[in-house]
Design an enzyme around this catalytic site. Structure first.
Site, PDB file in Angstrom:
ATOM      1  N   ASP A 186      -2.184   2.188  -4.630  1.00 15.71           N
ATOM      2  CA  ASP A 186      -3.414   2.619  -3.966  1.00 15.71           C
ATOM      3  C   ASP A 186      -4.510   1.581  -4.157  1.00 15.71           C
ATOM      4  O   ASP A 186      -4.432   0.706  -5.027  1.00 15.71           O
ATOM      5  CB  ASP A 186      -3.870   3.969  -4.516  1.00 15.71           C
ATOM      6  CG  ASP A 186      -2.872   5.088  -4.194  1.00 15.71           C
ATOM      7  OD1 ASP A 186      -2.196   4.974  -3.145  1.00 15.71           O
ATOM      8  OD2 ASP A 186      -2.763   6.041  -4.991  1.00 15.71           O
ATOM      9  N   HIS A 203       0.814  -1.214   0.000  1.00 14.87           N
ATOM     10  CA  HIS A 203       0.000   0.000   0.000  1.00 14.87           C
ATOM     11  C   HIS A 203       0.851   1.269   0.000  1.00 14.87           C
ATOM     12  O   HIS A 203       0.328   2.367  -0.234  1.00 14.87           O
ATOM     13  CB  HIS A 203      -0.930  -0.004   1.211  1.00 14.87           C
ATOM     14  CG  HIS A 203      -2.185   0.771   0.993  1.00 14.87           C
ATOM     15  ND1 HIS A 203      -2.442   1.484  -0.155  1.00 14.87           N
ATOM     16  CD2 HIS A 203      -3.275   0.978   1.798  1.00 14.87           C
ATOM     17  CE1 HIS A 203      -3.618   2.070  -0.078  1.00 14.87           C
ATOM     18  NE2 HIS A 203      -4.144   1.791   1.112  1.00 14.87           N
TER      19      HIS A 203
END
Length: 466
Positions: free
Chosen positions: A441, A437
């Protein structure tokens, strides 16, 4: 007086001249006699047989200008020399060769000697495996450099070895022991007989030794290693040391968990169309390409398409930079009896279904046999793990560094689905995407997994590139 001196000089000159002539005559007569003697031997019916060669007649030796004679003699002595050279018991110097640890790859500096495949005294052939080294990634064989008999091993099981270290000594002349002459065997037996006991020493020394016996030394105190666990022993337990491969897998997975910001997103895929495509063309596919058409190639092609639509999933963070890869090398996780290995399908974006299936079968076979090389597992920009072959329904796979995402496949289960307003049974599979992450995204991750779903449910998209 003068007359007597002249007479003496003349007589001395005559005597010296006669002696010189006599010497020359004797020398020439000796040469002639020698030649006549050799001629008589050569012209007789006897033959000269050099030892170790076939019997050849030399009765044409004295024939002048005969080419057969010179060829016969030359070939006889040449054959004799060659035959004496290759006699197996003529070279009894005990020539030996050493088996060493081979080069294990760019990123591997050492390994653990896991096991010996042979014992001292066993005969081995050239390039035959005699031991196995376990590294962080793969098990490597140590091959014998030549045929012979293993004399001794220079290391023990569990020792750490590096490339170039000597592992074993192999005697290449061990076969000569079976060709020892009887006289040599007798000499060896005589040498092996025990020598007569030496004369007894004076009893004074023995009494001195008896008077001053050595006190038994106390046993050394047992030191407890810092690595030993503090858990008390229990019944029906056994402790086995971790292999290097298992240690490496544990370290890498824990580093991945500590480094990446792991997040997993899920989706489900209807496998109806892909399974129908496989059933319809599997026989023709096997007949043409010689390999079975599986479901894995369909997911690899879908992953390639998704990576091309979302390049950030194929990228990786390196310090303060992002490295975007313009190639697609897909790793496939293969579980073996010794641990997890991840061989790489290189250039997957340039392959068709047949090339992918052939590469998967080859890599999986090498992984299970333990013959896969380091180069075949190095690199990779994305990983596909198929836990469905073991019956896994759903999971959260862990990223394989230095990659940024991994796709998890699972088992196919018939579930009721609503299709066209009706509830019908469909073969469904849960798919999972674990991603970093920090770089990817949620939007890109969901789009990536949606692309996988669209391509698998409708493989015709690959033909139209839509």
């Amino acid at each position: 007086m003068m007359l007597r001196a002249v007479i003496r000089r003349a007589s001395s000159r005559a005597s010296s001249a006669s002696s010189l002539g006599l010497g020359k005559s004797l020398q020439s007569s000796r040469v002639a006699a020698s030649a006549q003697s050799f001629h008589s031997v050569s012209s007789s019916t006897d033959t000269l047989v050099p030892r170790g060669s076939h019997s050849r007649s030399f009765h044409h030796r004295s024939c002048p200008g005969c080419p057969d004679c010179s060829r016969t003699v030359s070939s006889s002595f040449r054959g004799t020399t060659l035959q004496r050279w290759v006699r197996p018991f003529s070279s009894d110097s005990g020539d030996v060769v050493e088996a060493v640890v081979p080069h294990m790859g760019e990123s591997i500096t050492d390994g653990t000697l896991a096991s010996f495949l042979k014992k001292p005294g066993d005969r081995v052939e050239a390039d035959e495996a005699i031991a196995q080294i376990e590294t962080d990634k793969v098990t490597i064989d140590i091959a014998s450099p030549a045929s012979g008999v293993i004399q001794e091993f220079l290391v023990k099981e569990g020792d750490t070895v590096e490339p170039g270290n000597k592992v074993a000594i192999i005697s290449t002349s061990a076969d000569a022991l079976s060709h020892v002459a009887p006289s040599e065997k007798t000499a060896e037996k005589l040498a092996a007989k025990p020598s007569p006991p030496p004369a007894e020493e004076p009893k004074v020394e023995s009494t001195k030794v008896a008077e001053k016996p050595k006190a038994p030394s106390p046993p050394p105190p047992t030191k407890q290693s810092a690595k030993e666990p503090q858990l008390p022993p229990k019944d029906r337990e056994r402790r086995v040391p971790m292999t290097r491969l298992r240690k490496r897998v544990a370290t890498r997975l824990k580093d991945s968990q500590n480094t990446f910001a792991l997040l997993t997103t899920f989706n489900e895929v209807d496998m109806t169309n892909l399974m129908k495509l496989r059933s319809q063309y599997k026989d023709a596919f096997f007949e043409k390409h010689g390999v079975k058409l599986g479901l894995m190639s369909g997911f690899i092609k879908a992953a390639v398409s998704a990576l091309q639509h979302q390049p950030v999933v194929n990228a990786v963070i390196d310090g303060d930079d992002i490295i975007y890869r313009d190639y697609v090398d897909i790793s496939i996780a293969v579980g073996t009896s010794k641990g997890l290995v991840v061989p790489v399908i290189r250039g997957a974006d340039q392959m068709n279904f047949a090339d992918i299936e052939k590469t998967i079968n080859s890599l999986a076979k090498k992984a299970n046999e333990g013959t896969i090389s380091i180069d075949e597992m190095a690199g990779g920009s994305f990983t596909v793990s198929n836990g469905g072959v073991y019956g896994s329904l759903i999971s959260t796979p862990i990223i394989n560094p230095p990659q940024s995402a991994i796709l998890g496949m699972h088992s196919i289960v018939q579930r009721p689905m609503v299709v066209g307003g009706s509830v019908v049974p469909r073969p469904m599979m849960y798919v999972a995407l674990t991603y970093d992450h920090r770089l990817i995204d949620g939007r890109e991750a969901v789009y990536f997994l949606r692309r996988i779903k669209d391509v698998v449910e409708d493989p015709q998209r690959l033909l139209l590139d839509i």
